[in-house]
Design a protein around this motif. Structure first.
Motif, PDB file in Angstrom:
ATOM      1  N   THR A   1       0.858  -1.190   0.000  1.00  0.00           N
ATOM      2  CA  THR A   1       0.000   0.000   0.000  1.00  0.00           C
ATOM      3  C   THR A   1       0.888   1.231   0.000  1.00  0.00           C
ATOM      4  OG1 THR A   1      -1.686  -1.195   1.242  1.00  0.00           O
ATOM      5  CG2 THR A   1      -1.805   1.206   1.316  1.00  0.00           C
TER       6      THR A   1
ATOM      7  N   ARG B   1      -0.646  -2.372  -4.610  1.00  0.00           N
ATOM      8  CA  ARG B   1      -2.008  -2.872  -4.831  1.00  0.00           C
ATOM      9  C   ARG B   1      -3.093  -1.922  -4.320  1.00  0.00           C
ATOM     10  NH1 ARG B   1       0.314  -7.892  -2.809  1.00  0.00           N
ATOM     11  NH2 ARG B   1      -1.175  -7.959  -1.099  1.00  0.00           N
ATOM     12  N   GLU B   2      -2.752  -1.051  -3.384  1.00  0.00           N
ATOM     13  CA  GLU B   2      -3.733  -0.092  -2.859  1.00  0.00           C
ATOM     14  C   GLU B   2      -3.042   1.263  -2.708  1.00  0.00           C
ATOM     15  OE1 GLU B   2      -6.938  -0.889  -2.313  1.00  0.00           O
ATOM     16  OE2 GLU B   2      -6.641  -3.023  -2.694  1.00  0.00           O
TER      17      GLU B   2
ATOM     18  N   TYR C   1     -10.757   6.709  -7.202  1.00  0.00           N
ATOM     19  CA  TYR C   1     -10.603   6.579  -5.746  1.00  0.00           C
ATOM     20  C   TYR C   1     -12.006   6.584  -5.123  1.00  0.00           C
ATOM     21  CZ  TYR C   1      -5.586   7.778  -5.952  1.00  0.00           C
ATOM     22  OH  TYR C   1      -4.237   7.796  -6.188  1.00  0.00           O
TER      23      TYR C   1
ATOM     24  N   GLN D   1      -9.309   6.043  -1.316  1.00  0.00           N
ATOM     25  CA  GLN D   1      -8.516   4.835  -1.598  1.00  0.00           C
ATOM     26  C   GLN D   1      -8.806   4.344  -3.007  1.00  0.00           C
ATOM     27  OE1 GLN D   1      -8.851   1.821   1.396  1.00  0.00           O
ATOM     28  NE2 GLN D   1      -7.853   0.242   0.155  1.00  0.00           N
TER      29      GLN D   1
ATOM     30  N   SER E   1      -8.083   1.093  -5.365  1.00  0.00           N
ATOM     31  CA  SER E   1      -7.561  -0.268  -5.452  1.00  0.00           C
ATOM     32  C   SER E   1      -7.020  -0.509  -6.853  1.00  0.00           C
ATOM     33  CB  SER E   1      -8.660  -1.276  -5.125  1.00  0.00           C
ATOM     34  OG  SER E   1      -8.105  -2.570  -5.207  1.00  0.00           O
TER      35      SER E   1
ATOM     36  N   GLN F   1      -6.120  -3.697  -7.594  1.00  0.00           N
ATOM     37  CA  GLN F   1      -6.222  -5.152  -7.726  1.00  0.00           C
ATOM     38  C   GLN F   1      -7.060  -5.470  -8.955  1.00  0.00           C
ATOM     39  OE1 GLN F   1      -5.299  -7.181  -4.670  1.00  0.00           O
ATOM     40  NE2 GLN F   1      -5.508  -5.678  -3.048  1.00  0.00           N
TER      41      GLN F   1
ATOM     42  N   ASP G   1     -10.842  -4.885  -9.342  1.00  0.00           N
ATOM     43  CA  ASP G   1     -11.446  -3.540  -9.212  1.00  0.00           C
ATOM     44  C   ASP G   1     -11.355  -2.761 -10.509  1.00  0.00           C
ATOM     45  OD1 ASP G   1     -12.289  -2.962  -6.319  1.00  0.00           O
ATOM     46  OD2 ASP G   1     -10.385  -4.022  -6.142  1.00  0.00           O
TER      47      ASP G   1
END
Ligand SMILES: CC(C)(COP(=O)(O)OP(=O)(O)OC[C@H]1O[C@@H](n2cnc3c(N)ncnc32)[C@H](O)[C@@H]1OP(=O)(O)O)[C@@H](O)C(=O)NCCC(=O)NCCS
Length: 170
Positions: A81, A115-116, A140, A163, A165, A167, A170
């Motif tokens: 992160t 990843r984040e 976000y 936030q 993501s 990944q 998402d």
């Protein structure tokens, strides 16, 4: 507009862009203690050595903004992160440069295994409106709000947690 990796020779321009907001806005937590050009040089070197992307936007070779990722809370369990930071010269805002920088930063973040990504937006209803719009437009999500945590220039401000993501789902 040229979006390229930051180099230590960009430190003086980055210092001056960031210092403007430290001195004249509630957007940064720094006040009159913003990093010196030398400290920015070291910071850029350290981030690059740790694999975090650091970018500048340059028009006619003049750096008009920067964006970078840095460790979030600097704890091993959060290594996937990162927190992002993005600032433009006040003369360069509102022309789509922030969007270009942030999109490229997220591409680079993905490429280096992040990843984040977290963005902390101070005063999102007032001075931080452009930042809030930029990040929400880049995918976000609002995940929280720290209330009344900032005190600067005679104002008490909230900090919104956004936030993104990266990944695959998402
Ligand atoms: C925040 C910042 C990086 C955005 O970059 P920018 O080049 O000005 O923004 P862009 O022109 O790319 O616009 C991005 C989005 O924000 C919106 N936006 C821009 N300025 C806005 C404003 N003042 N109020 C509301 N929305 C705004 C645009 O409409 C655009 O929305 P879209 O994605 O839906 O099209 C830049 O304004 C800046 O450096 N601001 C001061 C420092 C700062 O707030 N840094 C972030 C700290 S977390």
């Amino acid at each position: 507009m040229d979006i390229r990796p930051a180099h230590v020779r960009d430190a003086a321009r980055i210092e001056s862009i960031y210092r403007h907001y430290a001195l004249h806005s509630v957007l940064t937590a720094d006040v009159d203690d913003s990093p010196t050009a030398r400290e920015w040089e070291l910071r850029l070197e350290q981030l690059a050595a740790s694999g975090y992307p650091t970018l500048v936007a340059a028009a006619d070779r003049d750096v008009v903004g920067y964006a970078l990722l840095m460790p979030w809370l600097a704890k091993p369990a959060f290594a996937h992160t990162a927190e992002n930071s993005i600032y433009l010269d006040p003369n360069a805002v509102g022309a789509g440069i922030g969007r270009q920088l942030l999109d490229r930063l997220l591409d680079d973040a993905r490429a280096c295994g992040i990843r984040e990504v977290i963005a902390l937006v101070a005063d999102g209803e007032h001075e931080g409106r452009a930042s809030r719009a930029l990040h929400l437009g880049a995918g976000y999500r609002h995940v929280g709000r720290l209330q009344r945590v900032g005190s600067k220039r005679g104002r008490i401000t909230d900090v919104e947690l956004l936030q993104r993501s990266l990944q695959p789902s998402d």
